[in-house]
Design a protein around this motif. Structure first.
Motif, PDB file in Angstrom:
ATOM      1  N   MET A  87      -6.316  -7.048   3.717  1.00  0.00           N
ATOM      2  CA  MET A  87      -6.160  -5.587   4.536  1.00  0.00           C
ATOM      3  C   MET A  87      -6.209  -4.202   4.092  1.00  0.00           C
ATOM      4  O   MET A  87      -6.968  -3.383   4.366  1.00  0.00           O
ATOM      5  CB  MET A  87      -4.121  -5.795   5.123  1.00  0.00           C
ATOM      6  CG  MET A  87      -3.438  -4.580   5.384  1.00  0.00           C
ATOM      7  SD  MET A  87      -2.175  -4.218   6.015  1.00  0.00           S
ATOM      8  CE  MET A  87      -1.311  -4.547   4.268  1.00  0.00           C
ATOM      9  N   ILE A  88      -6.475  -4.601   2.809  1.00  0.00           N
ATOM     10  CA  ILE A  88      -6.336  -3.572   1.546  1.00  0.00           C
ATOM     11  C   ILE A  88      -7.511  -2.926   1.834  1.00  0.00           C
ATOM     12  O   ILE A  88      -8.100  -1.657   1.495  1.00  0.00           O
ATOM     13  CB  ILE A  88      -4.998  -3.262   0.496  1.00  0.00           C
ATOM     14  CG1 ILE A  88      -3.690  -3.092   0.474  1.00  0.00           C
ATOM     15  CG2 ILE A  88      -5.210  -2.573  -0.554  1.00  0.00           C
ATOM     16  CD1 ILE A  88      -2.708  -4.418  -0.478  1.00  0.00           C
ATOM     17  N   ARG A  89      -8.166  -4.347   1.108  1.00  0.00           N
ATOM     18  CA  ARG A  89      -9.622  -3.661   1.316  1.00  0.00           C
ATOM     19  C   ARG A  89     -10.325  -3.187   2.485  1.00  0.00           C
ATOM     20  O   ARG A  89     -11.408  -2.184   2.138  1.00  0.00           O
ATOM     21  CB  ARG A  89     -10.563  -5.202   0.667  1.00  0.00           C
ATOM     22  CG  ARG A  89     -10.255  -5.354  -0.997  1.00  0.00           C
ATOM     23  CD  ARG A  89     -11.192  -6.614  -1.138  1.00  0.00           C
ATOM     24  NE  ARG A  89     -10.855  -6.517  -2.839  1.00  0.00           N
ATOM     25  CZ  ARG A  89     -10.968  -6.123  -4.159  1.00  0.00           C
ATOM     26  NH1 ARG A  89     -11.524  -4.740  -3.981  1.00  0.00           N
ATOM     27  NH2 ARG A  89     -10.714  -6.373  -4.635  1.00  0.00           N
ATOM     28  N   ASP A  90     -10.042  -3.784   3.480  1.00  0.00           N
ATOM     29  CA  ASP A  90     -10.287  -3.203   5.050  1.00  0.00           C
ATOM     30  C   ASP A  90      -9.974  -1.729   4.896  1.00  0.00           C
ATOM     31  O   ASP A  90     -10.944  -0.746   5.647  1.00  0.00           O
ATOM     32  CB  ASP A  90     -10.013  -3.917   6.209  1.00  0.00           C
ATOM     33  CG  ASP A  90     -10.576  -6.041   6.121  1.00  0.00           C
ATOM     34  OD1 ASP A  90     -11.451  -5.898   5.715  1.00  0.00           O
ATOM     35  OD2 ASP A  90      -9.442  -5.656   6.845  1.00  0.00           O
ATOM     36  N   ALA A  91      -8.475  -1.379   4.907  1.00  0.00           N
ATOM     37  CA  ALA A  91      -8.255  -0.261   5.102  1.00  0.00           C
ATOM     38  C   ALA A  91      -8.997   0.850   3.950  1.00  0.00           C
ATOM     39  O   ALA A  91      -9.638   2.212   4.160  1.00  0.00           O
ATOM     40  CB  ALA A  91      -6.779   0.052   4.894  1.00  0.00           C
TER      41      ALA A  91
END
Length: 75
Positions: free
Chosen positions: A8-12
């Motif tokens: 989720m963080i990497r995508d964001a």
């Protein structure tokens, strides 16, 4: 941090323009669906990971605004 949370963080971060940001702003609406314990845990894990250099192009500014750490995406 779980694999799903990390993804989720990497995508964001991939979708984020260069500049300063707070983690909740970068994650967006999904942040609001997390319970407070998850938010605190993710925030602490993210700060540690950034300081360890595990997110290329992301730096901790060493500042806080509105109680949140300020990060910068450099590229």
């Amino acid at each position: 941090m779980t694999a799903d949370q990390e993804a989720m963080i990497r995508d964001a971060l991939d979708a984020l323009a260069p500049g300063e940001f707070h983690l909740p702003d970068a994650i967006g609406a999904r942040w609001d669906t997390l319970w407070i314990g998850e938010k605190v845990g993710i925030g602490n894990d993210f700060l540690q990971a950034v300081r360890e250099g595990r997110y290329a192009g992301i730096e901790d500014t060493g500042r806080k605004e509105h109680g949140l750490h300020v990060y910068v995406k450099t590229g």
